[in-house]
Scaffold this active site. Structure first.
Site, PDB file in Angstrom:
ATOM      1  N   PHE A  22      25.453  21.601  38.908  1.00 40.24           N
ATOM      2  CA  PHE A  22      26.194  22.872  38.978  1.00 40.24           C
ATOM      3  C   PHE A  22      26.906  23.184  37.673  1.00 40.24           C
ATOM      4  O   PHE A  22      27.893  23.908  37.660  1.00 40.24           O
ATOM      5  CB  PHE A  22      27.194  22.851  40.138  1.00 40.24           C
ATOM      6  CG  PHE A  22      26.598  22.400  41.437  1.00 40.24           C
ATOM      7  CD1 PHE A  22      25.631  23.163  42.056  1.00 40.24           C
ATOM      8  CD2 PHE A  22      26.992  21.212  42.029  1.00 40.24           C
ATOM      9  CE1 PHE A  22      25.059  22.753  43.255  1.00 40.24           C
ATOM     10  CE2 PHE A  22      26.422  20.788  43.220  1.00 40.24           C
ATOM     11  CZ  PHE A  22      25.460  21.554  43.846  1.00 40.24           C
ATOM     12  N   THR A  30      17.611  20.380  43.007  1.00 42.50           N
ATOM     13  CA  THR A  30      17.141  21.752  43.136  1.00 42.50           C
ATOM     14  C   THR A  30      15.691  21.853  43.585  1.00 42.50           C
ATOM     15  O   THR A  30      15.273  22.886  44.092  1.00 42.50           O
ATOM     16  CB  THR A  30      17.233  22.427  41.760  1.00 42.50           C
ATOM     17  OG1 THR A  30      16.674  21.516  40.807  1.00 42.50           O
ATOM     18  CG2 THR A  30      18.668  22.704  41.380  1.00 42.50           C
ATOM     19  N   GLN A  32      18.131  27.158  47.433  1.00 37.28           N
ATOM     20  CA  GLN A  32      18.986  27.536  46.307  1.00 37.28           C
ATOM     21  C   GLN A  32      19.832  28.764  46.653  1.00 37.28           C
ATOM     22  O   GLN A  32      21.025  28.808  46.389  1.00 37.28           O
ATOM     23  CB  GLN A  32      18.136  27.837  45.071  1.00 37.28           C
ATOM     24  CG  GLN A  32      17.541  26.603  44.438  1.00 37.28           C
ATOM     25  CD  GLN A  32      18.617  25.665  43.928  1.00 37.28           C
ATOM     26  OE1 GLN A  32      19.363  25.987  43.014  1.00 37.28           O
ATOM     27  NE2 GLN A  32      18.731  24.511  44.548  1.00 37.28           N
ATOM     28  N   GLU A  45      21.518  30.124  40.237  1.00 33.84           N
ATOM     29  CA  GLU A  45      22.916  30.540  40.213  1.00 33.84           C
ATOM     30  C   GLU A  45      23.194  31.862  40.916  1.00 33.84           C
ATOM     31  O   GLU A  45      24.318  32.112  41.345  1.00 33.84           O
ATOM     32  CB  GLU A  45      23.396  30.574  38.753  1.00 33.84           C
ATOM     33  CG  GLU A  45      23.411  29.159  38.204  1.00 33.84           C
ATOM     34  CD  GLU A  45      23.621  29.059  36.705  1.00 33.84           C
ATOM     35  OE1 GLU A  45      24.775  29.036  36.300  1.00 33.84           O
ATOM     36  OE2 GLU A  45      22.638  28.990  35.961  1.00 33.84           O
ATOM     37  N   THR A  70      12.226  25.604  48.594  1.00 30.88           N
ATOM     38  CA  THR A  70      13.321  25.184  47.712  1.00 30.88           C
ATOM     39  C   THR A  70      14.090  26.407  47.212  1.00 30.88           C
ATOM     40  O   THR A  70      15.301  26.329  46.994  1.00 30.88           O
ATOM     41  CB  THR A  70      12.783  24.348  46.531  1.00 30.88           C
ATOM     42  OG1 THR A  70      11.757  25.078  45.866  1.00 30.88           O
ATOM     43  CG2 THR A  70      12.228  23.020  47.010  1.00 30.88           C
TER      44      THR A  70
HETATM   45 MO1  MOS Z   1      24.746  26.100  35.309  1.00 31.40          MO
HETATM   46  S1  MOS Z   1      26.745  26.372  35.628  1.00 31.40           S
HETATM   47  O1  MOS Z   1      24.523  26.896  33.812  1.00 31.40           O
HETATM   48  O2  MOS Z   1      24.498  24.400  35.265  1.00 31.40           O
END
Ligand code: MOS
Length: 723
Positions: A233, A461, A620, A687, A616
């Site tokens: 993260f 991930t 995410q 993200e 997956t």
């Molecule tokens: Mo992400 S916060 O760019 O690993």
């Protein structure tokens, strides 16, 4: 063929993980190790005046105590002081200064972990303490405006004047701390002049370069091993001081050294998401078309380091506006330097943008989805640079249909259900499409097995799986015939696993390698007969080493691969503006009496180009949205303003969503083909899920209660006193 690109393939490493066969950094056994333990400061600003080791020295098994009085022999001009991939901009143990509460002031090394902890506890560190300025509002903060990061186009003041309706408000977001399941750790083993480090890492190449510069040795002497990461993260993307410290201790003591950073110490020795204060001005004509948009942020950082995420650089690209102005101020405080944390820029700044859009929709008495539709664009408004593709409204349509938005009654409090005040809200999610140069080696043999080698990373991930899918597609194989090696700096250089860049970059380079293999073998993935082509080729195996650099990379960016250059490009660039988009809808229920806030439904639809693996990818998106729920209602790193100490430095008091908080959360995918972003057509999905979630929930809270909460987390106490 099964399990190629797009298919919902289960993780190929899943069995290894549940059987305990997947080795995380701290799992590697090394012969005869010593154990280190960190000692952290108990003042928020000042200096060490003395270290009394007498009590600590009585602990049996104690080997050494390192501190500024007995430094580790790190280079004074290593990566920490010269910048690069390190998290803080000053060398550990360089002097007696204490810059924040919880800074590492000593490291104890002993024969076993209990002795190390006992000795650390008995170390007496004396300080001269000054009052820290550790939070917004404290006296002694140093604001530093960063005009180079500001955007401006058109006449903002005139545009605001021309608006029929406007909002001019402030939003605040709290500090957040990573609490990945896997703790920070480092194990260092020297073999002559060669160093192997087992450390959870989102960037083994960068860590290698950083450690080498701190130790004053050649990068070729350093190997970083990190095959599995238990949650990254962003928190494992920069080099922390403890990693080279452990390596240096092992060098001094001539034994392997192992360090686990405790959960509590992870709150201050690693990075975090800093708190922000943001001001937004947004104006619209009566038809909803935006006239002006101004977004300015103030972000906390440490005294020495200018670190900001500057999310207005992204929010300014989202909608039509006749004029735009952004700005960012780094507010230096007595805190550790912040760092990457999932959608670092977007998470706080889209809370503000998407709350403000909702506030303006209220003023205009317009449906908030319709308001976004009227401001949908093909080119970003600052420089007029076209999007590669943009399926924002398709996302609103798909998620809105599933959610039942057509039944939305805008009147505040109109959806009450007994003692529950019900509210609906929505918000835009977006994340820049970014990529970086990377290399790969693909090995393929006559038995029909392939092996893909790249110093990329799987943070949980699904990277192992999608990389196998890409090679399977490129070579005409089943996925289970492909082995993947990641997370080792001896492999061909991959990208940092940050900025949602890994999949797009890896798949682009794997495509090149596989195409070359097919060419050399004189076949195609569609019609390959493995044994026959290898017989004709006259050799039992073939290998290709390929490099790829995305459009927009600097000249000779591929060379930079071998010097641990980050090399990220994408997002708002000169030629194109590249973003993935999403739309999230939230239903909240607030108990009329207790003000308890529940989120029974959270639906998101996302368009992110080509999706490698539906399964997956769904995980995410869901993970992002669930974290967004935590960002909205729960997570806050509580700093004591008197001392600068983190008061909730554990996972019982640092609240994150658990099963009972997570109800009906759904992620949907809008099909999208984008031939401009990269050869693979992939936008990246790691993200985006967290972006906008907090605003969707805050907007729903307003709809339920009429209370506009302009900060996160939103807590029970924010909703007392009405309804
Ligand atoms: Mo992400 S916060 O760019 O690993």
């Amino acid at each position: 063929m099964t399990g190629r690109i797009g298919a919902a393939v289960s993780r190929i490493d899943a069995r290894k993980k549940v059987m305990g066969e997947a080795r995380y950094a701290a799992d590697f056994a090394v012969p005869n190790p010593l154990y280190a333990h960190l000692v952290t400061s108990t003042i928020g600003r000042g200096a060490i005046t003395g270290i009394d080791e007498s009590e600590a020295r009585t602990v049996p098994g104690l080997r050494e105590i390192f501190s500024h009085a007995n430094p580790l022999g790190l280079e004074p001009d290593g990566m920490f002081s010269t910048g690069g991939h390190a998290q803080q901009g000053w060398e550990p143990f360089a002097g007696p200064d204490v810059r924040f509460y919880g800074e590492t002031v000593a490291m104890v090394v002993a024969d076993d972990i209990l002795a190390a902890r006992e000795a650390a506890k008995r170390l007496r560190v004396a300080y001269s303490a000054e009052a820290p300025a550790a939070v917004f509002g404290a006296e002694g903060l140093e604001p530093e405006e960063l005009p180079d990061m500001a955007l401006s186009s058109g006449d903002l003041d005139a545009a605001m004047e021309a608006a029929a309706e406007r909002v001019e408000v402030e939003y605040d977001t709290a500090a957040n701390t990573h609490n990945a399941m896997e703790l920070f750790a480092t194990t260092a083993v020297w073999s002559g002049k060669d160093l192997t480090l087992y450390v959870p890492s989102q960037w083994v190449e960068g860590f290698r370069a950083g450690v080498a510069s701190e130790l004053g040795i050649a990068p070729e002497r350093v190997r970083i091993v990190s095959p599995y990461v238990g949650g990254g993260f962003g928190g494992k993307g920069s080099l922390y001081t403890f990693t080279p410290m452990v390596a240096a201790a092992a060098r001094r003591l001539n034994r392997p050294v192992k360090l686990y950073v405790t959960r509590e110490q992870g709150f201050t020795t690693a990075s975090y998401r800093a708190e922000t204060q943001q001001s937004v001005r947004l104006g619209a004509r009566a038809d909803g078309r935006f006239t002006g948009f101004e977004h300015k942020g103030r972000e906390l950082s440490s005294r020495p380091d200018t670190y900001v995420v500057n999310g207005a650089d992204k929010t300014a690209r989202m909608y039509h506006a006749d004029a735009v102005r952004t700005g960012v101020t780094c507010v230096h405080a007595d805190r550790q330097t912040p760092g990457f944390m999932r959608a670092p820029a977007e998470t706080p700044y889209y809370f503000a943008l998407e709350s403000a859009v909702d506030e303006l929709a209220r003023r205009l008495e317009m449906d908030p989805v319709e308001l976004r539709r009227r401001n949908d664009i093909d080119a970003e408004p600052v420089n007029g640079v076209p999007y590669t593709s943009r399926s924002l409204m398709e996302c609103y349509d798909m998620a809105g249909e599933a959610f039942g938005w057509r039944d939305y009654d805008p009147a505040v409090g109109s959806m009450r259900d007994g003692d529950w005040l019900v509210g609906w809200g929505c918000a835009t999610a977006a994340y820049p499409t970014q990529m970086a140069p990377c290399a790969v080696r693909v090995h393929f043999d006559r038995t029909g097995r392939a092996r893909v080698m790249v110093a990329s990373h799987d943070l949980g991930t699904g990277a192992y799986t999608v990389i196998a899918q890409a090679a399977a597609e490129g070579l005409g194989l089943e996925v289970d015939r492909v082995e993947v090696e990641l997370g080792d700096s001896r492999l061909p250089p991959g990208t940092i696993a940050g900025g949602s860049i890994s999949t797009a970059s890896n798949v682009s380079v794997i495509q090149i390698a596989c195409e070359r293999i097919m060419q050399r073998l004189g076949t195609t993935p569609e019609r390959i007969d493995v044994a026959a082509v290898f017989d004709a080729f006259g050799q039992g195996a073939i290998e290709e080493y390929a490099e790829w650099a995305p459009r927009g990379s600097r000249p000779n960016a591929r060379g930079g691969l071998y010097g641990a250059e980050v090399g990220i490009v994408g997002g708002p660039e000169e030629e194109y503006t590249a973003f993935a988009f999403g739309a999230e809808y939230a239903e909240v229920r607030i108990n009329r009496w207790t003000r308890e806030i529940r989120v029974p439904r959270l639906y998101g639809a996302f368009a992110a180009g080509r999706i490698m693996n539906e399964k997956t990818a769904t995980s995410q998106y869901l993970g992002g949205m669930i974290w967004g729920l935590g960002h909205a209602l729960q997570e806050k790193t509580e700093i004591d303003p008197r001392t600068g100490a983190v008061m909730n430095d554990n996972i019982s008091e640092y609240i994150v969503p658990v099963n009972a908080d997570v109800m009906d959360v759904r992620a949907m995918m809008v099909p999208e083909e984008d031939t401009l972003v990269n050869p693979a057509g992939i936008k990246g999905i790691g993200e985006i899920g967290i972006v906008g979630t907090a605003a969707a929930i805050a907007n729903a809270v307003h709809h339920a209660t009429g209370i506009r909460v302009r900060h996160v987390p939103i807590r029970v106490e924010d909703l007392i006193g009405t309804g």
